[in-house]
Design an enzyme around this catalytic site. Sequence first.
Site, PDB file in Angstrom:
ATOM      1  CB  CYS A  84      -0.917   0.025   1.222  1.00  0.00           C
ATOM      2  SG  CYS A  84      -1.937  -1.456   1.425  1.00  0.00           S
TER       3      CYS A  84
ATOM      4  N   GLY B  48      -0.715   0.460  -5.114  1.00  0.00           N
ATOM      5  CA  GLY B  48      -1.976  -0.224  -4.869  1.00  0.00           C
ATOM      6  C   GLY B  48      -3.078   0.294  -5.759  1.00  0.00           C
TER       7      GLY B  48
ATOM      8  CG  ASN C 272       2.853  -0.038   3.084  1.00  0.00           C
ATOM      9  OD1 ASN C 272       2.411  -1.053   2.573  1.00  0.00           O
ATOM     10  ND2 ASN C 272       4.051   0.433   2.794  1.00  0.00           N
ATOM     11  N   GLY C 273       1.625  -2.474   5.193  1.00  0.00           N
ATOM     12  CA  GLY C 273       2.332  -3.600   5.777  1.00  0.00           C
ATOM     13  C   GLY C 273       1.386  -4.748   6.045  1.00  0.00           C
TER      14      GLY C 273
ATOM     15  CE1 TYR D 117       6.375  -5.253 -10.783  1.00  0.00           C
ATOM     16  CE2 TYR D 117       5.327  -4.993  -8.643  1.00  0.00           C
ATOM     17  CZ  TYR D 117       5.232  -5.111 -10.017  1.00  0.00           C
ATOM     18  OH  TYR D 117       4.011  -5.069 -10.622  1.00  0.00           O
TER      19      TYR D 117
END
Length: 503
Positions: free
Chosen positions: A2, A28, A101-102, A258
């Site tokens: 995210c 995302g 995020n995570g 990436y």
Amino acid sequence: MCGVIGVVSHSPVNQLIYDALLLLQHRGQDAAGIATDNGNAFSMHKANGLVRDVFRTRNMRSLPGNSGVGQVRYPTAGSSSEDEAQPFYVNAPFGIIMAHNGNLTNWEQLKIEMFKNDRRHINTTSDSEVLLNVLAHEIQQATTGYSLDPAALFKAVSVLHKRVRGSYAVTAQIAGYGLLAFRDPYGIRPLCIGFNETDAGTEYLIASESVALEGLGFRFLRDVLPGEAIFIDIDGKLYNQQCAENPSLNPCAFEYVYFARPDSIIDGASVYATRLKMGEYLAEKVKREVSLGDIDVVMPIPDSSRPAAMELAHKLNIEYREGFIKNRYIGRTFIMPGQGTRRKSVRQKLNAIGSEFKGKNVLLVDDSIVRGTTSREIVQMARDAGAKKVVFASAAPPVKYPNVYGIDMPTRAELIAYGRTDEEVCREITADALIYQDIEALKRSISDVNPALKSLEASCFDGIYVTGDISRDYLDRIEFARHNMKAEEAIRSQLNLNLAHAD
């Protein structure tokens, strides 16, 4: 994976957060949300879809306030239900909205604790809602009376670090008080802070990547440290404190491979520079394993592999060509939900230029090979375009293990390299030869750019989980749960199809 945003300004922030989320859209595509604090109440809008589709003019007008948080999301734990779009809200204590995020590795245990011990109800299957309620409970425990000070917040985050396992980079707005941000003690997921000087005073923006700061005219201040908490009050005063007992920096290697944009700097390392280094080290391995006289051209799989491919071609003195053209209106296939969607989207996303392939031996360079679906389709596209020989090179090592820290690759069966040799993977993707980056070369690619990065979270490559709480039983459980969820989705899809035919 995210992208999160937090802003404290002296003017309305709705447009600022919207623009920041556009800059983080690559992180995302499942859902997007913005919540603002106007001093008296929160305003929030969130829904499934891309940022540009979720927010209309009427939605933006309904988001007043000079501070707030935002998120772009794709699902890791939980479902892709709109109910699990972020930010999440809890009304006590004070009122908190949070973007995360995570991925928490002990969220199921925490959910039980929340109910049995803390008397809190979790309404979704999202680990982020669990994290919000842990934070809310600890803030309530750390405060007395009606006021809230930075010391109480930092105490709450310190206890949270002891209760919570996994990865988390968080921005949280506390009604009438300000913005709280913190990062897990291992620094797995990225988080940075920037500032902007105005006539009214200093504004602060906290984001997953530095590109969101720079793209909005903010000056990069620094990365949030592992275990650190930062609080910015509504007047723009910044407080910070280390809240973990033994923090250590272990950024996710896959961010550099990436996920992150190449123009971002994460924990002091330029993502673009690390990808150039990946190409340099990969060239050395290609030189050892393949006869260079058998390669006519080097081609990237756009976009994230382009720096590595360019550097590899330069080092090997082989012509670099762009053989695939990308449709930029198709999302990133790796983070699209559902294997069928990924497979279908590859040929919509990429188109081969026949003249660049016809009669040539091509070396295709991609950033990584995860499920293998995209790689197989790309190799076939190259052959269909007239390539005589297709050699495939990955700038990352084989992805052999599940990632439990926020990347959607949680089951071993979905990973093409799991339980297979490189030769077997080569046959699966139908290439004539396959060259993987070595794990140590990948780590050097990042540490060469920033020598301070002595340790990396690279569990999907080496099977070493830095939080120390991941066992085979744990992996078996999450895989079992995922298989059951897929089976339920298949049943629902079939029922919907039957109903449609009946109509």
